[in-house]
Design a protein around this motif. Structure first.
Motif, mmCIF file in Angstrom:
data_model
loop_
_atom_site.group_PDB
_atom_site.id
_atom_site.type_symbol
_atom_site.label_atom_id
_atom_site.label_comp_id
_atom_site.label_asym_id
_atom_site.label_seq_id
_atom_site.Cartn_x
_atom_site.Cartn_y
_atom_site.Cartn_z
ATOM 1 N N ARG A 48 13.092 10.371 -2.327
ATOM 2 C CA ARG A 48 14.477 10.683 -2.651
ATOM 3 C C ARG A 48 14.743 12.169 -2.621
ATOM 4 O O ARG A 48 15.770 12.619 -2.102
ATOM 5 C CB ARG A 48 14.853 10.096 -4.004
ATOM 6 C CG ARG A 48 14.955 8.589 -3.950
ATOM 7 C CD ARG A 48 15.194 7.989 -5.305
ATOM 8 N NE ARG A 48 16.439 8.450 -5.888
ATOM 9 C CZ ARG A 48 17.005 7.903 -6.940
ATOM 10 N NH1 ARG A 48 16.424 6.868 -7.526
ATOM 11 N NH2 ARG A 48 18.125 8.358 -7.422
ATOM 12 N N ALA B 38 24.283 9.486 -9.601
ATOM 13 C CA ALA B 38 24.149 9.176 -8.182
ATOM 14 C C ALA B 38 23.855 7.704 -7.928
ATOM 15 O O ALA B 38 24.428 7.096 -7.031
ATOM 16 C CB ALA B 38 23.075 10.043 -7.544
ATOM 17 N N THR B 39 22.969 7.128 -8.729
ATOM 18 C CA THR B 39 22.621 5.726 -8.532
ATOM 19 C C THR B 39 23.840 4.847 -8.768
ATOM 20 O O THR B 39 24.103 3.910 -8.020
ATOM 21 C CB THR B 39 21.505 5.302 -9.492
ATOM 22 O OG1 THR B 39 20.412 6.181 -9.332
ATOM 23 C CG2 THR B 39 21.054 3.889 -9.178
ATOM 24 N N GLU C 46 17.725 12.722 -0.026
ATOM 25 C CA GLU C 46 19.066 12.735 -0.617
ATOM 26 C C GLU C 46 19.854 14.017 -0.320
ATOM 27 O O GLU C 46 21.043 13.938 -0.057
ATOM 28 C CB GLU C 46 19.002 12.422 -2.119
ATOM 29 C CG GLU C 46 18.731 10.943 -2.335
ATOM 30 C CD GLU C 46 18.748 10.496 -3.786
ATOM 31 O OE1 GLU C 46 18.721 11.352 -4.682
ATOM 32 O OE2 GLU C 46 18.779 9.276 -4.013
ATOM 33 N N THR D 253 21.317 4.939 4.942
ATOM 34 C CA THR D 253 20.576 4.335 3.843
ATOM 35 C C THR D 253 19.174 3.999 4.327
ATOM 36 O O THR D 253 18.993 3.548 5.454
ATOM 37 C CB THR D 253 21.281 3.051 3.385
ATOM 38 O OG1 THR D 253 22.587 3.383 2.922
ATOM 39 C CG2 THR D 253 20.511 2.358 2.275
ATOM 40 N N ASN E 160 26.178 5.252 -5.999
ATOM 41 C CA ASN E 160 25.601 4.559 -4.861
ATOM 42 C C ASN E 160 26.030 3.090 -4.876
ATOM 43 O O ASN E 160 26.540 2.567 -3.889
ATOM 44 C CB ASN E 160 24.080 4.677 -4.935
ATOM 45 C CG ASN E 160 23.400 4.226 -3.657
ATOM 46 O OD1 ASN E 160 24.050 3.983 -2.638
ATOM 47 N ND2 ASN E 160 22.086 4.103 -3.706
ATOM 48 N N ARG F 84 31.628 2.446 1.724
ATOM 49 C CA ARG F 84 30.475 2.552 2.607
ATOM 50 C C ARG F 84 30.491 1.485 3.662
ATOM 51 O O ARG F 84 29.968 1.674 4.747
ATOM 52 C CB ARG F 84 29.201 2.484 1.799
ATOM 53 C CG ARG F 84 28.868 3.876 1.446
ATOM 54 C CD ARG F 84 27.496 4.356 1.483
ATOM 55 N NE ARG F 84 26.384 3.541 1.346
ATOM 56 C CZ ARG F 84 25.566 3.606 0.311
ATOM 57 N NH1 ARG F 84 25.861 4.349 -0.720
ATOM 58 N NH2 ARG F 84 24.473 2.950 0.306
ATOM 59 N N TYR G 299 21.156 10.988 2.717
ATOM 60 C CA TYR G 299 20.683 9.608 2.794
ATOM 61 C C TYR G 299 20.524 9.035 1.395
ATOM 62 O O TYR G 299 20.201 9.739 0.450
ATOM 63 C CB TYR G 299 19.349 9.533 3.532
ATOM 64 C CG TYR G 299 19.512 9.685 5.019
ATOM 65 C CD1 TYR G 299 19.754 8.577 5.825
ATOM 66 C CD2 TYR G 299 19.470 10.938 5.606
ATOM 67 C CE1 TYR G 299 19.945 8.721 7.185
ATOM 68 C CE2 TYR G 299 19.656 11.083 6.972
ATOM 69 C CZ TYR G 299 19.895 9.973 7.758
ATOM 70 O OH TYR G 299 20.089 10.098 9.105
ATOM 71 N N ARG G 300 20.719 7.739 1.286
ATOM 72 C CA ARG G 300 20.499 7.062 0.018
ATOM 73 C C ARG G 300 19.309 6.139 0.185
ATOM 74 O O ARG G 300 18.984 5.730 1.309
ATOM 75 C CB ARG G 300 21.718 6.247 -0.384
ATOM 76 C CG ARG G 300 22.884 7.099 -0.751
ATOM 77 C CD ARG G 300 24.171 6.397 -0.371
ATOM 78 N NE ARG G 300 25.214 7.369 -0.071
ATOM 79 C CZ ARG G 300 25.665 7.605 1.150
ATOM 80 N NH1 ARG G 300 25.190 6.943 2.194
ATOM 81 N NH2 ARG G 300 26.620 8.478 1.347
ATOM 82 N N ASP H 173 20.500 13.017 -11.406
ATOM 83 C CA ASP H 173 21.488 12.202 -10.723
ATOM 84 C C ASP H 173 21.519 10.755 -11.149
ATOM 85 O O ASP H 173 21.517 9.864 -10.319
ATOM 86 C CB ASP H 173 21.283 12.295 -9.232
ATOM 87 C CG ASP H 173 19.833 12.072 -8.876
ATOM 88 O OD1 ASP H 173 19.468 12.353 -7.755
ATOM 89 O OD2 ASP H 173 19.070 11.608 -9.747
#
Lengths: 336, 336
Positions: free
Chosen positions: B86, A110-111, B90, B65, A114, B53, B94-95, A107
């Motif tokens: 993570r 993903a970052t 994840e 988060t 994010n 977000r 959740y981040r 991912d």
DNA sequence: GGTCGCAATTGGAGCGCTCCATTCAAGTGT
DNA sequence: ACACTTGAATGGAGCGCTCCAATTGCGACC
């Protein structure tokens, strides 16, 4: 868990002003009288008010946040980059967020997502690999360091990798070394370093260079390439590694081959990381000057975010940090 | 720079549904028919829609988060912690955001404030030092690792530092070492390790221990304490360092003292970091199992955030990773 | 003394979402 | 065939801010 956080309205009524005035104080606008400012600040302190960034971001469609994307937290040069970047932008009210593209595994995307969904105002790419989704993110992007990624509208801020390798070559040749080795790896920065190192060595009659590349740029890759280098060119007396981590691997390869550093072989690293400064390695290394690069990144970003035209600053000049891992080759006086 | 990002309304009208339905799809609620879900997803893809977000956080007063506070990015154990955390949170939407309390210098507070103003739903403290402002943040806080910080309502999730040091002691004593040294530093984890190491050694008749502490827990501190240790107890044959970074310093002290690892002195580190795995050190090290700890932290947090009662899981059992830096002392057969 | 200018302050309209109460559609049971 | 339940979809009210246009107060200027 807690009794509702105070809002801007609570502060306003506690200070006897309107919410708009509180908002102005928060953004420390110059058009607020000293007396009202003081009373608002007192109310903020008394209530323990903390502004909601979500609300501010939503209302202003601007988050005052800069996202930094690094490859891998174990590659420490980003620490200095970050230090320089923060000291440049934080005084101007921007915050910095870091995320890695690697450790999460698949991912990497993903970052990035994010950060984008956090609506960062700008992105700093300090990573070699980038998720598929090319740009088109609608925000300023600065690439830190020389990289393979080719982002259309990004500005590149980097140290002068070529010059760094040149410094290393001049240092080694100046010491009297003539049979040189280089351990490199993938990536644009490594390529620039390798090219410049080769060019500089070639400029010295009598100096010969052997290069071996690792599959990556980690310690194991340095060990592997170093081992091959020593097998294929056993008579070399000096080695430049593409970075300090690889130099650690090369040091292991040298020890296994029974060659002492620096007596038998001089070793130079790149990045001047904490590893280079360790007593065990005491590694001569090219200081990429991450803090300075970070500061430049910040300056470009502030200019850009302020509506100005972004311009890549000149490449930051690296410095050679001489330590105990380099010395003249045996019999240098005779060769000299 | 870009023509206004699409919102949930744009997606709704493109898909021919209401904005509420789009919202439900985004939170992948089970109460959406497959056909509508598909058409919403198609619209999202076509428009390149990315949820805001800020808006979601504001509306839900929940950011999904989790903020992780580390001391210092150069202290790599957090990398594994993060990986475990993570992979636990994840998948549940959740981040994770990381920030360091150190590199910013005086503004350790700033990083914390940054997270709080981002309205993180929970905080993971993987740092020894914490900003003045004690808790009262109104959110779940998990302390990762054994630390000096004493936060009222925080749950501590940690590896068993004592057991780790015990493993190291048993390993060394089992190899036949009787004159042992320990290099330690500040912090709760180091204290637990030192206490347990001392206790275990004391349990073996004939085994003696000398301990020296560094001012910090970095390489230079290891070098310094190691140098003093070798000066004051020149006959020791095995050393445990409080962490791998300090072990690197100790290795340098040993080399300077003319003692070879492992022939003259066996060396054990703690954390099983990338450094321990390097070919040069090939360091026997206690694996703190950061990934597992991170996973536990995630599990506790999910439970807590889901409204459950947080419960500290049992301490994660460490493992000893045997590598080339330990072996029986000279003449072990005779001593054995 | 009236009017203009300027600085300081204010109310209101959103920003893009979530969540709740409600409506709507389609079965279920009698 | 009817009320009744259940599942799917919707509109509206806000979340806590920022920004703009409008308002107020007040000394200056003619």
């Amino acid at each position: 868990m807690s009794e509702k956080r105070p809002t801007i309205y609570d502060v306003a009524s506690a200070a006897g002003v309107s919410k708009s005035l509180v908002s102005l104080v928060l953004q420390d606008s110059p058009k607020v009288s000293a007396v009202k400012r003081a009373s608002v600040e007192r109310a903020i302190a008394e209530l323990g008010y903390r502004p909601s960034r979500a609300a501010a971001t939503l209302a202003a469609s601007r988050s005052r946040t800069i996202g930094v994307l690094v490859d891998d937290f174990t590659n420490l040069w980003f620490v200095e980059l970050l230090k320089g970047l923060r000291s440049a932008v934080e005084p101007r009210g921007y915050r910095v967020l870091v995320g890695d593209v690697a450790s999460g595994g698949p991912d990497a995307q993903a970052t990035l997502e994010n950060f984008l969904s956090l609506e960062v105002d700008a992105l700093v790419i300090a990573a070699e690999v980038l998720p598929a989704a090319a740009s088109g993110w609608g925000i300023p992007v600065v690439v830190a360091g020389n990289r393979t990624v080719d982002l259309p509208h990004a500005v590149v801020v980097a140290g002068d990798d070529g010059r760094g390798a040149e410094l290393a070559a001049e240092h080694l040749i100046g010491l009297g070394h003539r049979r040189l080795g280089h351990v490199t790896g993938p990536g644009e920065a490594a390529r620039l370093r390798a090219d410049s190192f080769a060019r500089t060595v070639a400029g010295h009659p009598g100096a010969v260079l052997t290069v071996r590349a690792g599959a990556g740029t980690l310690e194991a890759d340095g060990y592997d390439a170093g081992t091959r280098l020593l097998r294929d060119a056993p008579d070399i007396t000096a080695i430049l590694a593409a970075n300090d981590t690889m130099a650690l691997g090369v040091a292991a390869a040298l020890r296994e081959a029974g060659r002492a550093v620096p007596e038998d072989v001089s070793l130079v690293g790149f990045d001047d990381s904490p590893l280079a400064k360790s007593h065990l390695l005491d590694l001569t290394s090219v200081d990429y000057r991450g803090v300075v690069v970070g500061g430049e990144v910040g300056a470009v970003l502030l200019q850009w975010l302020g509506g100005g035209n972004p311009a890549a600053p000149p490449q930051v000049a690296p410095r050679l940090m001489r330590r105990g891992s380099t010395q003249p080759p045996r019999g240098a006086a005779a060769q000299g």
